[in-house]
Design a protein around this motif. Structure first.
Motif, mmCIF file in Angstrom:
data_model
loop_
_atom_site.group_PDB
_atom_site.id
_atom_site.type_symbol
_atom_site.label_atom_id
_atom_site.label_comp_id
_atom_site.label_asym_id
_atom_site.label_seq_id
_atom_site.Cartn_x
_atom_site.Cartn_y
_atom_site.Cartn_z
ATOM 1 N N PHE A 13 0.803 -1.226 0.000
ATOM 2 C CA PHE A 13 0.000 0.000 0.000
ATOM 3 C C PHE A 13 0.841 1.284 0.000
ATOM 4 N N SER A 14 2.160 1.175 -0.113
ATOM 5 C CA SER A 14 3.011 2.339 0.138
ATOM 6 C C SER A 14 2.786 3.493 -0.840
ATOM 7 N N ALA A 15 2.408 3.224 -2.082
ATOM 8 C CA ALA A 15 2.233 4.292 -3.077
ATOM 9 C C ALA A 15 0.766 4.479 -3.466
ATOM 10 N N ILE A 16 -0.139 4.107 -2.574
ATOM 11 C CA ILE A 16 -1.573 4.130 -2.883
ATOM 12 C C ILE A 16 -2.276 5.202 -2.072
ATOM 13 N N GLU A 17 -3.189 5.916 -2.741
ATOM 14 C CA GLU A 17 -4.072 6.855 -2.047
ATOM 15 C C GLU A 17 -5.500 6.571 -2.486
ATOM 16 N N GLY A 18 -6.437 7.052 -1.689
ATOM 17 C CA GLY A 18 -7.833 6.975 -2.071
ATOM 18 C C GLY A 18 -8.515 5.709 -1.584
ATOM 19 N N LYS A 19 -9.783 5.594 -1.969
ATOM 20 C CA LYS A 19 -10.624 4.480 -1.544
ATOM 21 C C LYS A 19 -11.065 3.674 -2.765
ATOM 22 N N PHE A 20 -11.271 2.391 -2.545
ATOM 23 C CA PHE A 20 -11.666 1.479 -3.608
ATOM 24 C C PHE A 20 -12.831 0.626 -3.127
ATOM 25 N N ASP A 21 -13.763 0.347 -4.026
ATOM 26 C CA ASP A 21 -14.863 -0.527 -3.622
ATOM 27 C C ASP A 21 -14.574 -1.990 -3.921
ATOM 28 N N LEU A 22 -13.426 -2.264 -4.559
ATOM 29 C CA LEU A 22 -12.979 -3.642 -4.754
ATOM 30 C C LEU A 22 -11.455 -3.667 -4.696
ATOM 31 N N ILE A 23 -10.930 -4.523 -3.839
ATOM 32 C CA ILE A 23 -9.483 -4.754 -3.762
ATOM 33 C C ILE A 23 -9.249 -6.237 -3.982
ATOM 34 N N VAL A 24 -8.355 -6.553 -4.917
ATOM 35 C CA VAL A 24 -8.083 -7.950 -5.258
ATOM 36 C C VAL A 24 -6.578 -8.206 -5.188
ATOM 37 N N SER A 25 -6.227 -9.467 -4.986
ATOM 38 C CA SER A 25 -4.808 -9.820 -4.974
ATOM 39 C C SER A 25 -4.630 -11.322 -5.142
ATOM 40 N N ASN A 26 -3.614 -11.690 -5.891
ATOM 41 C CA ASN A 26 -3.118 -13.064 -5.947
ATOM 42 C C ASN A 26 -1.666 -13.002 -5.502
ATOM 43 N N PRO A 27 -1.433 -12.955 -4.194
ATOM 44 C CA PRO A 27 -0.076 -12.714 -3.694
ATOM 45 C C PRO A 27 0.764 -13.986 -3.684
ATOM 46 N N PRO A 28 2.066 -13.860 -3.450
ATOM 47 C CA PRO A 28 2.907 -15.057 -3.295
ATOM 48 C C PRO A 28 2.454 -15.840 -2.059
ATOM 49 N N TYR A 29 2.019 -17.084 -2.258
ATOM 50 C CA TYR A 29 1.486 -17.822 -1.111
ATOM 51 C C TYR A 29 2.100 -19.205 -0.918
ATOM 52 N N ILE A 30 3.123 -19.535 -1.662
ATOM 53 C CA ILE A 30 3.772 -20.826 -1.482
ATOM 54 C C ILE A 30 4.819 -20.703 -0.373
ATOM 55 N N ARG B 139 -1.140 -11.306 5.822
ATOM 56 C CA ARG B 139 -1.078 -10.487 7.041
ATOM 57 C C ARG B 139 -0.932 -9.010 6.671
ATOM 58 N N ALA B 140 -0.067 -8.730 5.697
ATOM 59 C CA ALA B 140 0.146 -7.344 5.267
ATOM 60 C C ALA B 140 -1.120 -6.769 4.643
ATOM 61 N N ILE B 141 -1.791 -7.565 3.821
ATOM 62 C CA ILE B 141 -3.021 -7.096 3.182
ATOM 63 C C ILE B 141 -4.098 -6.847 4.224
ATOM 64 N N ALA B 142 -4.285 -7.788 5.136
ATOM 65 C CA ALA B 142 -5.331 -7.653 6.156
ATOM 66 C C ALA B 142 -5.091 -6.438 7.046
ATOM 67 N N SER B 143 -3.837 -6.177 7.383
ATOM 68 C CA SER B 143 -3.540 -5.062 8.292
ATOM 69 C C SER B 143 -3.699 -3.701 7.621
ATOM 70 N N GLY B 144 -3.541 -3.651 6.293
ATOM 71 C CA GLY B 144 -3.592 -2.359 5.619
ATOM 72 C C GLY B 144 -4.836 -2.073 4.818
ATOM 73 N N VAL B 145 -5.635 -3.092 4.534
ATOM 74 C CA VAL B 145 -6.714 -2.942 3.565
ATOM 75 C C VAL B 145 -7.823 -2.014 4.038
ATOM 76 N N GLY B 146 -8.058 -1.957 5.347
ATOM 77 C CA GLY B 146 -9.174 -1.158 5.854
ATOM 78 C C GLY B 146 -9.079 0.314 5.507
ATOM 79 N N ALA B 147 -7.860 0.830 5.423
ATOM 80 C CA ALA B 147 -7.673 2.249 5.131
ATOM 81 C C ALA B 147 -7.993 2.599 3.686
ATOM 82 N N PHE B 148 -8.103 1.594 2.828
ATOM 83 C CA PHE B 148 -8.290 1.857 1.407
ATOM 84 C C PHE B 148 -9.597 1.291 0.858
#
Length: 287
Positions: free
Chosen positions: A175-192, A224-233
């Protein structure tokens, strides 16, 4: 294929399939056909039409090179430079994760409700973001990735599918270079998980970027990173959807619940395996 006597396309395909089978390639006949079409610069559906014809020398040489590389497990998508996803062809390279059919479950879940502004975290090739924008003509999107090469690839795919006017691609660490609000946030992060990497196929382990495959730990740090930061966006009523490995549903759902998201659910893919975790920010919660 190196015989002095020119081979017909059918003979060359049969020889290539046998060679790939001996090399342990999973679907040698399909790969032989796709690579011949690429070497001959025709659609794969037209290979049958040229089957009785002798291969031109330049086509035979290209085919030999492609088959040789496939035999050492270079992915077909890297050899032909593209991969199909949700009915569209996306340009790919060794710098981004190949689009995979199971990720289409994330697309289906995202399209189940309307959205106007979408954020794609770890956009990679851009296949998720570009697909969502192509399917929802009024939507605007932002895709971010830590990799500059991935950002360039995503931008190229946005242009390819004519959504570039509605698509912003930025280099960002989550989220470091993101501003504003979104009504949909998606991700396919590295999970292996790091300990699972040795079990991957040669195609994946040796030819896809490890940055897009693993977090170098337990496979859960990105969630963990997504869950902790997603609420602000997330806008009130907004949704977050993440792809997961089939054993990670309970853990990721727990992260979302602990972060204050509501209506948290684990959604299956077409094979019935856990594939997507959904969370919603309701208008009156404190996320």
């Amino acid at each position: 294929m190196s015989s002095a006597q020119p081979l017909t396309a059918a003979q060359a395909m049969a020889a290539a399939a046998a060679r790939l089978r001996a090399a342990g390639v999973a679907d040698p006949a399909r790969d032989a056909r796709v690579l011949l079409a690429h070497a001959a610069k025709i659609e794969a559906s037209r290979v049958t039409l040229i089957a009785p014809e002798e291969l031109a020398e330049d086509v035979a040489e290209r085919y030999e090179q492609l088959v040789s590389l496939r035999a050492i497990r270079v992915p077909v998508s890297h050899l032909i430079g593209e991969r199909e996803f949700y009915g569209r062809r996306f340009k790919v390279s060794g710098e981004v994760l190949d689009p995979r059919p199971e990720t289409e479950s994330l697309i289906e879940a995202a399209l189940a409700q309307p959205f106007e502004r979408v954020l794609d975290l770890g956009t990679g090739s851009g296949c998720i973001l570009v697909t969502l924008l192509a399917e929802r003509e009024g939507a605007q999107g932002l895709g971010v990735d830590l990799s500059e090469a991935a950002c360039l690839q995503a931008s190229a795919n946005a242009v390819l599918h004519r959504v570039e006017a509605r698509c912003d691609i930025r280099q960002s660490d989550w989220f470091s270079a993101i501003e504003g609000k979104f009504d949909l946030i998606v991700s396919n992060p590295p999970y292996i998980a790091l300990e699972e990497m040795d079990g991957l196929s040669d195609e994946v382990l040796n030819h896809e970027p490890h940055l897009a495959l693993t977090d170098g730990g337990d496979g859960l740090s990105c969630y963990r990173a997504i869950a902790s930061g997603v609420g602000a966006f997330l806008a009130p009523g907004g949704r977050v959807l993440v792809e997961i490995g089939p054993t990670q549903g309970a853990a990721v759902a727990g992260f979302f619940t602990d972060a204050g998201l509501d209506a948290v659910r684990v959604l299956p893919d077409l094979d019935g395996r856990d594939r997507v975790v959904l969370g919603v920010k309701t208008a009156d919660n404190s996320v």
